[in-house]
Design an enzyme around this catalytic site. Sequence first.
Site, short mmCIF file in Angstrom:
data_model
loop_
_atom_site.label_atom_id
_atom_site.label_comp_id
_atom_site.label_asym_id
_atom_site.label_seq_id
_atom_site.Cartn_x
_atom_site.Cartn_y
_atom_site.Cartn_z
N ASN A 13 5.52 2.89 -1.04
CA ASN A 13 6.44 2.33 -2.03
C ASN A 13 5.62 1.88 -3.22
O ASN A 13 4.95 0.85 -3.15
CB ASN A 13 7.21 1.16 -1.39
CG ASN A 13 8.08 0.42 -2.41
OD1 ASN A 13 8.32 0.92 -3.51
ND2 ASN A 13 8.55 -0.76 -2.03
N TRP A 14 5.67 2.66 -4.29
CA TRP A 14 4.83 2.34 -5.46
C TRP A 14 5.41 1.20 -6.29
O TRP A 14 4.78 0.75 -7.24
CB TRP A 14 4.69 3.58 -6.35
CG TRP A 14 3.89 4.69 -5.75
CD1 TRP A 14 3.34 4.74 -4.49
CD2 TRP A 14 3.53 5.95 -6.36
NE1 TRP A 14 2.68 5.93 -4.29
CE2 TRP A 14 2.79 6.69 -5.44
CE3 TRP A 14 3.79 6.51 -7.61
CZ2 TRP A 14 2.29 7.97 -5.71
CZ3 TRP A 14 3.31 7.77 -7.90
CH2 TRP A 14 2.56 8.49 -6.95
N LYS A 15 6.61 0.76 -5.97
CA LYS A 15 7.30 -0.30 -6.73
C LYS A 15 7.28 0.03 -8.23
O LYS A 15 7.34 1.20 -8.60
CB LYS A 15 6.67 -1.66 -6.43
CG LYS A 15 6.58 -1.94 -4.94
CD LYS A 15 6.29 -3.38 -4.63
CE LYS A 15 6.04 -3.54 -3.15
NZ LYS A 15 5.96 -4.92 -2.72
N HIS A 106 15.43 -3.52 0.27
CA HIS A 106 14.09 -4.10 0.17
C HIS A 106 14.21 -5.58 -0.18
O HIS A 106 15.08 -5.98 -0.95
CB HIS A 106 13.27 -3.36 -0.90
CG HIS A 106 11.81 -3.70 -0.84
ND1 HIS A 106 11.31 -4.86 -1.34
CD2 HIS A 106 10.77 -3.03 -0.30
CE1 HIS A 106 10.00 -4.90 -1.12
NE2 HIS A 106 9.64 -3.80 -0.49
N GLU A 108 12.62 -7.43 -2.10
CA GLU A 108 12.55 -7.77 -3.53
C GLU A 108 13.93 -7.59 -4.18
O GLU A 108 14.29 -8.34 -5.09
CB GLU A 108 11.47 -6.92 -4.21
CG GLU A 108 10.08 -7.44 -3.85
CD GLU A 108 9.00 -6.38 -3.80
OE1 GLU A 108 9.19 -5.29 -4.34
OE2 GLU A 108 7.93 -6.68 -3.20
N GLU A 178 10.33 -5.72 7.64
CA GLU A 178 9.41 -6.27 6.64
C GLU A 178 9.60 -7.78 6.54
O GLU A 178 10.47 -8.25 5.78
CB GLU A 178 9.70 -5.63 5.28
CG GLU A 178 9.48 -4.15 5.25
CD GLU A 178 9.03 -3.68 3.87
OE1 GLU A 178 7.95 -3.10 3.79
OE2 GLU A 178 9.74 -3.94 2.90
N GLY A 184 2.91 -8.18 0.43
CA GLY A 184 1.98 -8.47 -0.67
C GLY A 184 1.22 -9.76 -0.45
O GLY A 184 0.91 -10.47 -1.40
N SER A 225 1.84 -5.88 3.94
CA SER A 225 0.38 -5.87 3.83
C SER A 225 -0.30 -4.96 4.84
O SER A 225 -1.31 -5.33 5.43
CB SER A 225 -0.17 -7.30 3.93
OG SER A 225 0.39 -8.11 2.92
N GLY A 246 3.18 -0.94 0.59
CA GLY A 246 3.29 -1.22 -0.84
C GLY A 246 1.94 -1.08 -1.51
O GLY A 246 1.51 0.02 -1.88
N GLY A 247 1.23 -2.20 -1.64
CA GLY A 247 -0.04 -2.25 -2.39
C GLY A 247 -1.01 -1.13 -2.04
O GLY A 247 -1.56 -0.47 -2.94
#
Length: 277
Positions: A13-15, A106, A108, A178, A184, A225, A246-247
């Site tokens: 997930n590149w956000k 998600h 976010e 998640e 993150g 993470s 993600g990251g």
Amino acid sequence: MKLDLRQKFVVGNWKMHTTAAEARRLAKAVVDGIGIKGVGVRDEARVSVTICPPFPYLALVGKILNGSRVSLGVQNLYPEKEGAFTGEVSPTMLLDLGCKYVILGHSERRHKLGESDAFINHKVRVALAAGLDVILCIGETLEQRKANQTEAMLDRQLTCGLADVPADTLTRLSIAYEPVWAIGNLEHHATPQQAQDAHAVIRRRVAQMFGEKSAQALAIQYGGSVKPENAAALFCRDGVDGALVGGASLIADQFLAIVRAAISASQTQENSTTTAA
Ligand code: PEP
């Protein structure tokens, strides 16, 4: 330990990251690292890989992924075919661009953009009906975990998120567990045991809703993470069927190392089953 042989599923997930040039470079590096369709067929059967770039780069990344073993996913959609919805993107448009998967629910979007369980459920049903495969994210906040409400939260998000989802579409849905406190966040990691326990709760609840067979076939990914350093320990746990990353998905070497950890965990599980049989 109960062995499971569900295919592992690793999703990046590149956000809201990357420029067009960075997206091109990153997608190429992932494709080069994973290879083209039909090569390494056994690895292909073990692990499915998807990347979800931001909307503006779907077309350019889709071109790079074309013919490769990496699928194109998207981070969101609007649950209408078309109409006066300024700034929104429909499932049909995403299918036109070659998207196979959509991430919904998600944390976010739940916590920063105020999406409700009911709205997420609407998106899930529309996405599945349109022909997109859904990755439904659920997870508790730190406060909820500390108050022993994790199970109740997962239960609520599943009950609402999957309400009225036709049972025969469940094969096109996966769940990403998640925990919000682990996303993150390098200081607060879910341990492999915490992930395994939460996945068992999720599978039990899905079994109650859709039956044991559907629950056993369901892929449940862990997200929060995930890095090359912790991926192997997570993937060898019963019921942890991959990762939503993600990251680390923004760094090709890290993402590829996580994919390799999934291939190797899957290979170990396959060998154990063969030995046990
Ligand atoms: C995510 O965005 O779903 C996620 C898990 O992010 P990170 O891997 O950076 O924690």
